[in-house]
Design a protein around this motif. Structure first.
Motif, PDB file in Angstrom:
ATOM      1  N   PRO A  30       0.270 -15.472 -34.803  1.00  0.00           N
ATOM      2  CA  PRO A  30       0.450 -14.111 -34.292  1.00  0.00           C
ATOM      3  C   PRO A  30       1.896 -13.769 -33.941  1.00  0.00           C
ATOM      4  O   PRO A  30       2.314 -12.638 -34.101  1.00  0.00           O
ATOM      5  N   ALA A  31       2.655 -14.752 -33.470  1.00  0.00           N
ATOM      6  CA  ALA A  31       4.049 -14.523 -33.082  1.00  0.00           C
ATOM      7  C   ALA A  31       4.795 -15.847 -33.142  1.00  0.00           C
ATOM      8  O   ALA A  31       4.189 -16.917 -33.213  1.00  0.00           O
ATOM      9  N   ARG A  32       6.106 -15.761 -33.102  1.00  0.00           N
ATOM     10  CA  ARG A  32       6.949 -16.956 -33.104  1.00  0.00           C
ATOM     11  C   ARG A  32       6.633 -17.814 -31.869  1.00  0.00           C
ATOM     12  O   ARG A  32       6.439 -17.295 -30.774  1.00  0.00           O
ATOM     13  N   ASN A  33       6.563 -19.111 -32.085  1.00  0.00           N
ATOM     14  CA  ASN A  33       6.353 -20.089 -31.013  1.00  0.00           C
ATOM     15  C   ASN A  33       5.058 -19.900 -30.238  1.00  0.00           C
ATOM     16  O   ASN A  33       4.980 -20.220 -29.051  1.00  0.00           O
ATOM     17  N   THR A  34       4.036 -19.363 -30.890  1.00  0.00           N
ATOM     18  CA  THR A  34       2.718 -19.272 -30.268  1.00  0.00           C
ATOM     19  C   THR A  34       1.746 -20.121 -31.074  1.00  0.00           C
ATOM     20  O   THR A  34       1.968 -20.370 -32.265  1.00  0.00           O
ATOM     21  N   PRO A  35       0.662 -20.568 -30.453  1.00  0.00           N
ATOM     22  CA  PRO A  35      -0.310 -21.382 -31.191  1.00  0.00           C
ATOM     23  C   PRO A  35      -0.932 -20.609 -32.354  1.00  0.00           C
ATOM     24  O   PRO A  35      -1.072 -19.386 -32.290  1.00  0.00           O
ATOM     25  N   MET A  36      -1.298 -21.351 -33.384  1.00  0.00           N
ATOM     26  CA  MET A  36      -2.015 -20.761 -34.514  1.00  0.00           C
ATOM     27  C   MET A  36      -3.394 -20.316 -34.020  1.00  0.00           C
ATOM     28  O   MET A  36      -3.970 -20.923 -33.122  1.00  0.00           O
ATOM     29  N   ARG A  37      -3.904 -19.273 -34.670  1.00  0.00           N
ATOM     30  CA  ARG A  37      -5.257 -18.788 -34.379  1.00  0.00           C
ATOM     31  C   ARG A  37      -6.115 -19.089 -35.603  1.00  0.00           C
ATOM     32  O   ARG A  37      -5.845 -18.581 -36.692  1.00  0.00           O
ATOM     33  N   GLU A  38      -7.118 -19.934 -35.436  1.00  0.00           N
ATOM     34  CA  GLU A  38      -8.016 -20.302 -36.532  1.00  0.00           C
ATOM     35  C   GLU A  38      -9.014 -19.179 -36.771  1.00  0.00           C
ATOM     36  O   GLU A  38      -9.574 -18.623 -35.831  1.00  0.00           O
ATOM     37  N   VAL A  39      -9.212 -18.830 -38.066  1.00  0.00           N
ATOM     38  CA  VAL A  39     -10.154 -17.773 -38.434  1.00  0.00           C
ATOM     39  C   VAL A  39     -10.996 -18.237 -39.616  1.00  0.00           C
ATOM     40  O   VAL A  39     -10.612 -19.155 -40.345  1.00  0.00           O
ATOM     41  N   ALA A  40     -12.133 -17.607 -39.819  1.00  0.00           N
ATOM     42  CA  ALA A  40     -13.002 -17.936 -40.948  1.00  0.00           C
ATOM     43  C   ALA A  40     -12.691 -17.087 -42.172  1.00  0.00           C
ATOM     44  O   ALA A  40     -13.079 -17.429 -43.291  1.00  0.00           O
ATOM     45  N   GLU A  41     -11.977 -15.986 -41.944  1.00  0.00           N
ATOM     46  CA  GLU A  41     -11.647 -15.045 -43.019  1.00  0.00           C
ATOM     47  C   GLU A  41     -10.393 -14.291 -42.612  1.00  0.00           C
ATOM     48  O   GLU A  41     -10.164 -14.033 -41.433  1.00  0.00           O
ATOM     49  N   VAL A  42      -9.587 -13.925 -43.624  1.00  0.00           N
ATOM     50  CA  VAL A  42      -8.370 -13.169 -43.353  1.00  0.00           C
ATOM     51  C   VAL A  42      -8.111 -12.231 -44.518  1.00  0.00           C
ATOM     52  O   VAL A  42      -8.464 -12.532 -45.662  1.00  0.00           O
ATOM     53  N   GLU A  43      -7.527 -11.085 -44.220  1.00  0.00           N
ATOM     54  CA  GLU A  43      -7.189 -10.116 -45.260  1.00  0.00           C
ATOM     55  C   GLU A  43      -5.757 -10.357 -45.720  1.00  0.00           C
ATOM     56  O   GLU A  43      -4.829 -10.441 -44.912  1.00  0.00           O
ATOM     57  N   ALA A  44      -5.572 -10.482 -47.036  1.00  0.00           N
ATOM     58  CA  ALA A  44      -4.258 -10.682 -47.647  1.00  0.00           C
ATOM     59  C   ALA A  44      -3.793  -9.351 -48.216  1.00  0.00           C
ATOM     60  O   ALA A  44      -4.491  -8.750 -49.028  1.00  0.00           O
ATOM     61  N   GLY A  45      -2.612  -8.904 -47.792  1.00  0.00           N
ATOM     62  CA  GLY A  45      -2.079  -7.619 -48.246  1.00  0.00           C
ATOM     63  C   GLY A  45      -1.150  -7.774 -49.434  1.00  0.00           C
ATOM     64  O   GLY A  45      -0.249  -8.611 -49.419  1.00  0.00           O
ATOM     65  N   THR A  46      -1.355  -6.988 -50.474  1.00  0.00           N
ATOM     66  CA  THR A  46      -0.526  -7.040 -51.667  1.00  0.00           C
ATOM     67  C   THR A  46       0.946  -6.892 -51.302  1.00  0.00           C
ATOM     68  O   THR A  46       1.324  -5.974 -50.591  1.00  0.00           O
ATOM     69  N   GLY A  47       1.763  -7.832 -51.780  1.00  0.00           N
ATOM     70  CA  GLY A  47       3.202  -7.782 -51.563  1.00  0.00           C
ATOM     71  C   GLY A  47       3.644  -8.143 -50.161  1.00  0.00           C
ATOM     72  O   GLY A  47       4.832  -8.162 -49.865  1.00  0.00           O
ATOM     73  N   GLY A  48       2.720  -8.454 -49.296  1.00  0.00           N
ATOM     74  CA  GLY A  48       3.068  -8.765 -47.911  1.00  0.00           C
ATOM     75  C   GLY A  48       2.528 -10.109 -47.499  1.00  0.00           C
ATOM     76  O   GLY A  48       2.710 -11.107 -48.175  1.00  0.00           O
ATOM     77  N   GLY A  49       1.815 -10.109 -46.394  1.00  0.00           N
ATOM     78  CA  GLY A  49       1.283 -11.352 -45.852  1.00  0.00           C
ATOM     79  C   GLY A  49      -0.152 -11.172 -45.406  1.00  0.00           C
ATOM     80  O   GLY A  49      -0.859 -10.291 -45.892  1.00  0.00           O
ATOM     81  N   LEU A  50      -0.549 -12.005 -44.463  1.00  0.00           N
ATOM     82  CA  LEU A  50      -1.913 -11.991 -43.961  1.00  0.00           C
ATOM     83  C   LEU A  50      -1.995 -11.145 -42.695  1.00  0.00           C
ATOM     84  O   LEU A  50      -1.114 -11.208 -41.841  1.00  0.00           O
ATOM     85  N   VAL A  51      -3.052 -10.364 -42.584  1.00  0.00           N
ATOM     86  CA  VAL A  51      -3.257  -9.545 -41.393  1.00  0.00           C
ATOM     87  C   VAL A  51      -3.358 -10.474 -40.185  1.00  0.00           C
ATOM     88  O   VAL A  51      -4.080 -11.465 -40.211  1.00  0.00           O
ATOM     89  N   GLY A  52      -2.574 -10.169 -39.156  1.00  0.00           N
ATOM     90  CA  GLY A  52      -2.564 -10.976 -37.937  1.00  0.00           C
ATOM     91  C   GLY A  52      -1.519 -12.069 -37.930  1.00  0.00           C
ATOM     92  O   GLY A  52      -1.345 -12.757 -36.930  1.00  0.00           O
TER      93      GLY A  52
END
Length: 165
Positions: A30-52
């Motif tokens: 979610p932000a620099r130097n914060t723990p990862m957030r585990e998810v079961a599904e994520v939306e991938a945006g064309t030309g960008g990255g993952l939502v969240g």
């Protein structure tokens, strides 16, 4: 990375994978130097990255980071741990069943999402904190792959990872 001609012997060898891979774990930063957030599904945006994920609005070359599940026990052993949690390594996807390096410079699909392997995902200095002294070197050569999202969509646990012909 320039691939050899597809009709050459080396090109044929590099294009042949033993089997499809599989998404074993998904996480977002979610932000620099914060723990990862585990998810079961994520939306991938064309030309960008993952939502969240903090890299959502980036250049696209690092839209998704992947690491090979089979490397986790090796990284753990080399860093002196019995095991290593995927979230410590700060990659978005843990994939099993195929050699990720074979996807560098190639297009591949995860479920319906089309990606392109752009570069090796080298470890960062945070691995010293996460894994202890030598953690950076324990990951060298096994940091995974960065990929650009060419066609977005949902990525889910269990999705197949397949190279495009």
């Amino acid at each position: 990375m320039k691939l050899p001609p597809a009709d050459s012997e080396l090109g044929r060898l590099m294009a042949t994978l033993p089997r499809p891979g599989r998404v074993e774990w998904i996480g977002v930063r979610p932000a620099r130097n914060t723990p990862m957030r585990e998810v079961a599904e994520v939306e991938a945006g064309t030309g960008g990255g993952l939502v969240g994920d903090r890299y959502r609005g980036g250049s696209g070359k690092r839209g998704v980071t992947l690491i090979q599940a089979e490397h986790l026990p090796v990284i753990a052993a080399l860093s002196g741990h019995a095991s290593v949690e995927a979230s410590l390594l700060r990659r978005n996807l843990v994939v099993s069943g195929l050699p990720l390096i074979a996807l560098k410079g190639r297009r591949f699909r995860i479920g319906n999402v089309l990606l392109e392997g752009t570069d090796a995902c080298d470890p960062c200095s945070r691995m010293e904190e996460a894994l202890g002294p030598g953690g950076y070197n324990a990951m060298r050569g096994m940091g995974g792959l960065c990929a650009r999202i060419l066609e977005g969509g949902a990525i889910r646990l269990g999705d197949a990872v397949t190279a495009e012909s």
